[in-house]
Write a protein that holds these residues in place. Structure first.
Motif, mmCIF file in Angstrom:
data_model
loop_
_atom_site.group_PDB
_atom_site.id
_atom_site.type_symbol
_atom_site.label_atom_id
_atom_site.label_comp_id
_atom_site.label_asym_id
_atom_site.label_seq_id
_atom_site.Cartn_x
_atom_site.Cartn_y
_atom_site.Cartn_z
ATOM 1 N N ILE A 81 54.425 -0.524 -85.548
ATOM 2 C CA ILE A 81 53.042 -0.933 -85.823
ATOM 3 C C ILE A 81 52.519 0.319 -86.677
ATOM 4 C CG2 ILE A 81 50.977 -1.126 -84.936
ATOM 5 C CD1 ILE A 81 52.049 -2.770 -82.796
ATOM 6 N N GLY A 82 52.960 1.383 -86.298
ATOM 7 C CA GLY A 82 52.258 2.561 -87.178
ATOM 8 C C GLY A 82 51.307 3.229 -86.250
ATOM 9 N N ILE A 83 50.585 4.290 -86.647
ATOM 10 C CA ILE A 83 49.686 5.009 -86.209
ATOM 11 C C ILE A 83 48.233 4.297 -86.245
ATOM 12 C CG2 ILE A 83 50.875 7.202 -86.832
ATOM 13 C CD1 ILE A 83 48.735 7.823 -88.945
ATOM 14 N N TYR A 84 47.922 3.107 -86.949
ATOM 15 C CA TYR A 84 46.725 2.554 -86.969
ATOM 16 C C TYR A 84 46.920 1.019 -86.484
ATOM 17 C CZ TYR A 84 45.328 6.547 -89.952
ATOM 18 O OH TYR A 84 45.322 7.976 -90.322
ATOM 19 N N PRO A 85 47.143 0.888 -85.119
ATOM 20 C CA PRO A 85 47.228 -0.380 -84.716
ATOM 21 C C PRO A 85 45.917 -1.107 -84.451
ATOM 22 C CG PRO A 85 47.634 1.018 -82.917
ATOM 23 C CD PRO A 85 47.368 2.016 -84.112
ATOM 24 N N LEU A 116 58.414 -9.019 -86.414
ATOM 25 C CA LEU A 116 57.309 -8.827 -86.824
ATOM 26 C C LEU A 116 56.699 -9.325 -88.001
ATOM 27 C CD1 LEU A 116 56.894 -7.343 -84.076
ATOM 28 C CD2 LEU A 116 55.487 -5.524 -85.419
ATOM 29 N N GLU A 117 57.509 -9.430 -89.082
ATOM 30 C CA GLU A 117 57.302 -10.169 -90.227
ATOM 31 C C GLU A 117 57.142 -11.439 -90.151
ATOM 32 O OE1 GLU A 117 60.671 -9.099 -92.699
ATOM 33 O OE2 GLU A 117 59.852 -6.856 -92.833
ATOM 34 N N ARG A 118 57.658 -12.098 -89.068
ATOM 35 C CA ARG A 118 57.310 -13.645 -88.973
ATOM 36 C C ARG A 118 56.306 -14.225 -88.085
ATOM 37 N NH1 ARG A 118 63.042 -12.658 -88.015
ATOM 38 N NH2 ARG A 118 64.238 -13.148 -89.645
ATOM 39 N N LEU A 119 55.324 -13.277 -87.546
ATOM 40 C CA LEU A 119 54.219 -13.392 -86.757
ATOM 41 C C LEU A 119 52.919 -13.599 -87.919
ATOM 42 C CD1 LEU A 119 54.641 -10.833 -84.089
ATOM 43 C CD2 LEU A 119 55.524 -13.226 -84.155
ATOM 44 N N ASN A 120 52.280 -14.722 -87.028
ATOM 45 C CA ASN A 120 50.869 -14.706 -88.066
ATOM 46 C C ASN A 120 49.825 -13.857 -87.603
ATOM 47 O OD1 ASN A 120 49.979 -15.548 -85.643
ATOM 48 N ND2 ASN A 120 50.516 -17.923 -86.158
ATOM 49 N N LYS A 121 48.780 -13.794 -88.061
ATOM 50 C CA LYS A 121 47.557 -12.990 -88.064
ATOM 51 C C LYS A 121 47.214 -12.914 -86.461
ATOM 52 C CE LYS A 121 43.050 -11.304 -89.452
ATOM 53 N NZ LYS A 121 41.994 -11.481 -90.584
ATOM 54 N N PRO A 122 46.822 -13.941 -85.754
ATOM 55 C CA PRO A 122 46.427 -13.918 -84.467
ATOM 56 C C PRO A 122 47.607 -13.476 -83.370
ATOM 57 C CG PRO A 122 46.570 -16.200 -85.029
ATOM 58 C CD PRO A 122 46.423 -15.158 -86.255
ATOM 59 N N GLU A 123 48.913 -13.586 -83.653
ATOM 60 C CA GLU A 123 49.767 -13.116 -83.025
ATOM 61 C C GLU A 123 49.964 -11.727 -83.057
ATOM 62 O OE1 GLU A 123 52.516 -17.244 -83.064
ATOM 63 O OE2 GLU A 123 53.005 -15.449 -84.582
ATOM 64 N N MET A 124 49.742 -11.138 -84.480
ATOM 65 C CA MET A 124 49.811 -9.829 -84.598
ATOM 66 C C MET A 124 48.725 -8.972 -83.636
ATOM 67 S SD MET A 124 52.500 -8.475 -86.120
ATOM 68 C CE MET A 124 51.335 -6.775 -86.206
ATOM 69 N N GLN A 125 47.410 -9.550 -83.826
ATOM 70 C CA GLN A 125 46.091 -9.141 -83.208
ATOM 71 C C GLN A 125 46.545 -8.972 -81.766
ATOM 72 O OE1 GLN A 125 43.402 -11.766 -84.670
ATOM 73 N NE2 GLN A 125 42.620 -10.372 -86.210
ATOM 74 N N VAL A 126 47.168 -10.029 -81.076
ATOM 75 C CA VAL A 126 47.331 -10.029 -79.706
ATOM 76 C C VAL A 126 48.396 -8.875 -79.281
ATOM 77 C CG1 VAL A 126 48.334 -11.213 -77.755
ATOM 78 C CG2 VAL A 126 46.719 -12.368 -79.219
ATOM 79 N N VAL A 153 58.000 -3.897 -76.019
ATOM 80 C CA VAL A 153 58.995 -3.206 -75.885
ATOM 81 C C VAL A 153 58.860 -1.874 -76.727
ATOM 82 C CG1 VAL A 153 60.675 -5.263 -76.741
ATOM 83 C CG2 VAL A 153 59.422 -4.138 -78.474
ATOM 84 N N GLY A 154 59.591 -0.906 -76.336
ATOM 85 C CA GLY A 154 59.669 0.558 -76.689
ATOM 86 C C GLY A 154 59.095 1.082 -78.233
ATOM 87 N N SER A 155 59.883 0.282 -78.753
ATOM 88 C CA SER A 155 59.917 0.741 -80.313
ATOM 89 C C SER A 155 58.562 0.004 -80.991
ATOM 90 C CB SER A 155 61.082 0.367 -80.964
ATOM 91 O OG SER A 155 61.342 -1.371 -80.903
ATOM 92 N N LEU A 156 57.766 -0.627 -80.434
ATOM 93 C CA LEU A 156 56.570 -1.138 -81.004
ATOM 94 C C LEU A 156 55.680 -0.145 -81.770
ATOM 95 C CD1 LEU A 156 55.263 -4.047 -81.787
ATOM 96 C CD2 LEU A 156 54.059 -3.714 -79.507
ATOM 97 N N LYS A 157 55.611 0.910 -80.887
ATOM 98 C CA LYS A 157 54.430 1.855 -81.419
ATOM 99 C C LYS A 157 54.925 2.403 -82.848
ATOM 100 C CE LYS A 157 52.682 6.313 -80.404
ATOM 101 N NZ LYS A 157 52.229 7.570 -79.581
ATOM 102 N N ASP A 158 56.404 2.588 -83.048
ATOM 103 C CA ASP A 158 57.009 3.151 -84.172
ATOM 104 C C ASP A 158 56.705 2.162 -85.448
ATOM 105 O OD1 ASP A 158 57.683 5.504 -82.868
ATOM 106 O OD2 ASP A 158 59.570 4.973 -82.473
ATOM 107 N N GLU A 186 49.186 -6.085 -81.091
ATOM 108 C CA GLU A 186 48.771 -4.791 -81.282
ATOM 109 C C GLU A 186 47.643 -4.515 -80.100
ATOM 110 O OE1 GLU A 186 47.103 -5.018 -85.248
ATOM 111 O OE2 GLU A 186 49.036 -4.317 -86.228
ATOM 112 N N THR A 187 46.793 -5.297 -79.878
ATOM 113 C CA THR A 187 46.022 -5.276 -78.710
ATOM 114 C C THR A 187 46.488 -4.731 -77.247
ATOM 115 O OG1 THR A 187 44.453 -6.832 -79.745
ATOM 116 C CG2 THR A 187 43.710 -6.136 -77.342
ATOM 117 N N LEU A 188 47.682 -5.478 -77.265
ATOM 118 C CA LEU A 188 48.359 -5.415 -75.908
ATOM 119 C C LEU A 188 48.996 -3.699 -75.982
ATOM 120 C CD1 LEU A 188 50.703 -7.735 -74.234
ATOM 121 C CD2 LEU A 188 51.742 -5.720 -74.739
ATOM 122 N N HIS A 189 49.546 -3.455 -77.295
ATOM 123 C CA HIS A 189 50.150 -2.041 -77.327
ATOM 124 C C HIS A 189 49.105 -1.129 -77.053
ATOM 125 C CE1 HIS A 189 51.487 1.481 -79.267
ATOM 126 N NE2 HIS A 189 50.658 1.379 -79.932
#
Length: 821
Positions: free
Chosen positions: A139-143, A54-64, A132-137, A66-69
């Motif tokens: 991203i944190g409590i405020y996706p 996740l540290e290598r993703l840019n902002k639009p990729e992270m937005q997609v 993936v299952g660990s994405l929630k942990d 987190e929204t998918l999550h």
């Protein structure tokens, strides 16, 4: 179906080229080599690996992502497609979302899934995904910056659960169109429906005090905020006309107090504020900062001046340390007093001296002598004799590769290192050359900052050759778009990195120089050629004046500067330095082994003018009075009334280890201790008497020879594994097919944890095969309650008790029950 097993099947179905791309983007997956596809899927789902990806993703990729999550639920199999994401990402299109989803799938952060139950028949032509299952942990409590739902807040915040039913009742009494509630969960659902649409929220806010909407706008990117006395203010109903916006929001549950000083904006309220969209600022193009420009000549001249100055100052600092090594504090690092003394000797500010000292240390020009606890210059230092271009490259390579952050020196201590005991020993700020200035991520951040500077320079290049002026704000703005998960690291280091880059000539007049661009592109040879073309040659002469001063008309050659510093005191700063001769400075040169003739010969050789008569008289007069008194060292002495015996001792070969020196007809001095001297004399058949106790014995410290510093060669952080390792991994994976469910292996632990976590969320019973202390395996049906610290707390329905099991004793876990009420 298990998410890890689903990902394993998808990875096994990939082509070799697709797997190579995955390993290039996530090299940690094959370090060490994965034995099979389930193990590879388990690694790709591990929290640490996902966090790195996740540290290598840019902002639009992270937005997609987190929204998918937020739009999926693995427990119920509710997946989502690009069309579904488009509805909640304002400004997005299918043509923009599909490539991003494909990249996330290529990175094994999401995988294909079946459409949700009840989907229309046309959805079969769409691609649906689950994360993936660990994405929630991770991203944190405020996706996406949105808060938790009212139902979750009621479950996790006891204070809010106690007052939420009364809150709903008060809202109904005030005329709010909200459903009645008798339990905290009913009240949470009522609040959720009441604030579920932008229209409802606008109607609620129509009666709000002034500045309420502006206050809510501050929660646009993050759901939590600081509010003093939040819980007390939320417990009182405010109906007066002068009530403030915070109290008004707290009284209506639009803000939920978390503790005495923090509040949270619930999910439905935040979503309504964004017009019903999870993401309301989606764009594929990075922000373009407003930049000024500087001319190429100003940029080049500033860079060349900075390089010549840093090389001169480094040589002067090394001379000062050679004359008087830097003592270290007991807690480590160089104290403020020592730093001020060094700053005065090189006529530089304390902070600038600290940064220069750090640069010299990270380049190996200074080393810590562990025996004397001082920083010293290594013997036979190669750097002093190199051409100036190579000296500069030496410093830059060391700076790029170092895990230290020089600009942190002088900043307040934070974290565990700032304890009272530590502060008492080392002050409240970070000391130079101390452990607190260590930052393991510094090389990666420096490299990325140079790349961002290079990108911004290329994008904003003017046709007339002018270069854009770049500051920390512009770099941070681009970094927050390019790598939002690393923005906090950038914010703490970027200003210092730009300052250090300016000192090294990688930036000049606020713009990235050609040297900086070449280093960002990994072309040090090109940088050396540019430097050789534009860096002014070192001056090899001085101008002697009758007032006992010498003027350097430019940057002096290192050997000339070193000898001049030995016989004169530097004054001022900059390229045209002034050196003042005095009896004290001439005596310093004489103490170093020079004589009057050698000093005058040196001045005649390097002076563009004749040696003034006052200076010649000063040298000769000081030399004539030098050495009338001589000082030596002695550990013991030998005295005898027999001069012949003294003479025989001097001639005796076996006394050579004592280093005997005759200072009087009947007195010899020895470098050995009284006890050692007496032992040698007794071996010669003499009977010496030791007159004093051995309180004056000189104990020699062991001196460790410090090797000359090796020339640093910077290597950019590896972003992809070696090709041989990739091919070897592919060979292993193709030889081992997917491991069937229930078998042991590297993936079994991760699969077991996934099953336990799913059962906890669904309150579902599981069947576990547990090994006891005697090695006996027992099958048990229990309900897991929580998992943490390598232990799982379970409820045993058969015994109606709770107990704790170690995860390493659990051989296998399988779902074995229906949903519990």
């Amino acid at each position: 179906m298990s998410l890890i097993r689903a990902l394993s099947k998808e990875l096994e179905a990939r082509s070799d080229d697709s797997l190579r791309a995955l390993f290039a983007a996530r090299p940690d997956l094959i370090s060490p080599m994965a034995p099979d596809f389930p193990a590879l899927a388990a690694r790709a789902s591990a929290r640490v690996s996902v966090q790195r990806a996740l540290e290598r993703l840019n902002k639009p990729e992270m937005q997609v992502l987190e929204t998918l999550h937020l739009c999926t639920n693995a427990d119920t199999g509710h997946s989502v497609s690009a069309a579904g994401l488009k509805k909640v990402i304002a400004g997005s299109t299918l043509s923009a979302l599909d490539p991003i989803l494909a990249k996330l799938q290529e990175l094994a952060l999401v995988h294909r899934a079946d459409p949700p139950a009840g989907s229309p028949a046309t959805s079969s032509r769409q691609r649906f995904y689950l994360p993936v299952g660990s994405l929630k942990d991770v991203i944190g409590i405020y996706p996406a910056g949105l808060g938790r739902s009212y139902t979750e807040l009621v479950r996790l915040q006891p204070a809010f659960a106690q007052r939420v039913v009364q809150l709903v009742a008060e809202l109904r009494q005030s005329g709010a169109d909200i459903h009645a509630a008798s339990t905290p969960m009913d009240a949470a659902l009522a609040l959720q429906r009441w604030t579920s649409t932008p229209e409802n929220l606008r109607a609620i806010l129509a009666a709000a005090p002034e500045r309420t909407v502006g206050l809510l706008d501050k929660f646009g990117s993050w759901a939590m905020g600081a509010v003093p006395q939040a819980q007390r203010r939320a417990s009182v109903t405010h109906e007066s006309h002068d009530v403030g916006p915070i109290d008004w929001l707290l009284a209506r549950g639009l803000l939920v107090p978390l503790d005495a000083g923090h509040v949270e904006l619930p999910h439905s309220v935040g979503l309504a504020l964004r017009g019903g969209a999870i993401v309301d600022d989606f764009t594929l193009t990075p922000p373009v900062p407003e930049l000024g420009h500087t001319s190429a000549a100003l940029r080049r001249n500033a860079a060349m001046g900075a390089i010549a100055e840093i090389l001169r100052l480094a040589a002067e600092l090394l001379f000062a340390v050679r004359e008087q090594p830097l003592a270290t504090l007991r807690s480590g690092g160089v104290g403020v007093r020592e730093l001020r003394r060094l700053a005065e000797s090189i006529r530089l500010g304390v902070h600038e001296t600290a940064v220069l000292l750090e640069l010299c240390a990270m380049a190996g020009l200074l080393r810590l002598d562990v025996d004397s606890s001082t920083w010293v210059q290594p013997p036979s230092l190669e750097w002093l004799n190199l051409p100036r271009q190579e000296q500069w490259l030496w410093l830059v390579n060391a700076w790029l590769a170092s895990e230290r952050a020089p600009s942190l020196v002088g900043q307040p201590l934070t974290g565990p290192s700032s304890s009272a005991a530590h502060q008492g020993a080392a002050g409240t700020t970070i000391n130079a050359l101390s452990a607190e200035a260590q930052r393991p991520d510094a090389p990666v951040v420096r490299r990325r900052v140079l790349e961002i500077l290079n990108e911004l320079t290329a994008e904003a290049a003017a046709p007339d050759g002018k270069a854009p002026v770049l500051d920390a704000r512009a770099v941070l703005q681009r970094a927050e778009w390019a790598q939002p998960r690393m923005s906090r690291r950038f914010s703490s280091l970027v200003r210092g990195i730009l300052e250090e880059a300016t000192l090294l000539g990688l930036m000049g007049s606020g713009a990235l120089t050609q040297l900086g661009s070449a280093m960002a592109d990994g072309q040090p040879e090109k940088a050396m050629d540019i430097l050789g073309e534009h860096l002014p040659a070192a001056v090899n002469h001085i101008l002697l004046q009758a007032d006992l001063t010498a003027v350097a008309p430019g940057y002096l050659a290192p050997e000339l500067s070193e000898t001049l510093l030995l016989m004169a005191d530097a004054e001022g700063q900059g390229p045209a330095s002034i050196y003042r001769f005095s009896a004290t400075s001439i005596r310093r040169a004489l103490d170093a082994g020079q004589d009057a003739e050698a000093l005058l010969a040196f001045l005649r050789e390097h002076s563009a003018t004749d040696v003034p008569q006052p200076l010649e008289y000063l040298v000769q007069d000081t030399a004539s009075r030098h050495g009338r008194l001589r000082i030596g060292t002695s550990a013991s002495f030998i005295q005898s009334d027999d001069e012949t015996a003294i003479t025989d001792l001097l001639r005796e070969a076996r006394t050579s280890a004592l280093s005997l020196v005759r200072i009087a007809p009947t007195v010899l001095t020895s470098s050995a201790s009284p006890r050692e001297t007496a032992r040698v004399l007794r071996e010669l058949g003499l009977s010496p008497a030791v007159q004093e106790a051995e309180t004056a014995v000189v104990r020699f410290k062991r001196t460790t020879a410090v090797a000359g510093s090796a020339r640093p060669v910077y290597t950019a952080p590896r972003t992809a594994p070696p090709e041989d390792d990739v091919e070897a991994q592919l060979s292993v994976l193709r030889q081992h097919r997917a491991v069937p469910a229930g078998t042991t292996g590297e993936a079994s632990t991760q699969l077991g944890l996934e099953t336990l976590q799913t059962a906890i969320r669904l309150k579902q019973a599981v069947t576990m095969n547990v090994v006891d202390n005697l090695g006996n395996a027992n099958t048990e049906t229990v309900v897991p309650v929580s998992v943490s610290g390598g232990r799982v707390r379970v409820f045993d329905p058969a015994k109606d008790t709770e107990r704790v099991l170690s995860i390493h004793r659990i051989i296998d876990v399988e779902p074995a029950g229906e949903l519990r009420s």
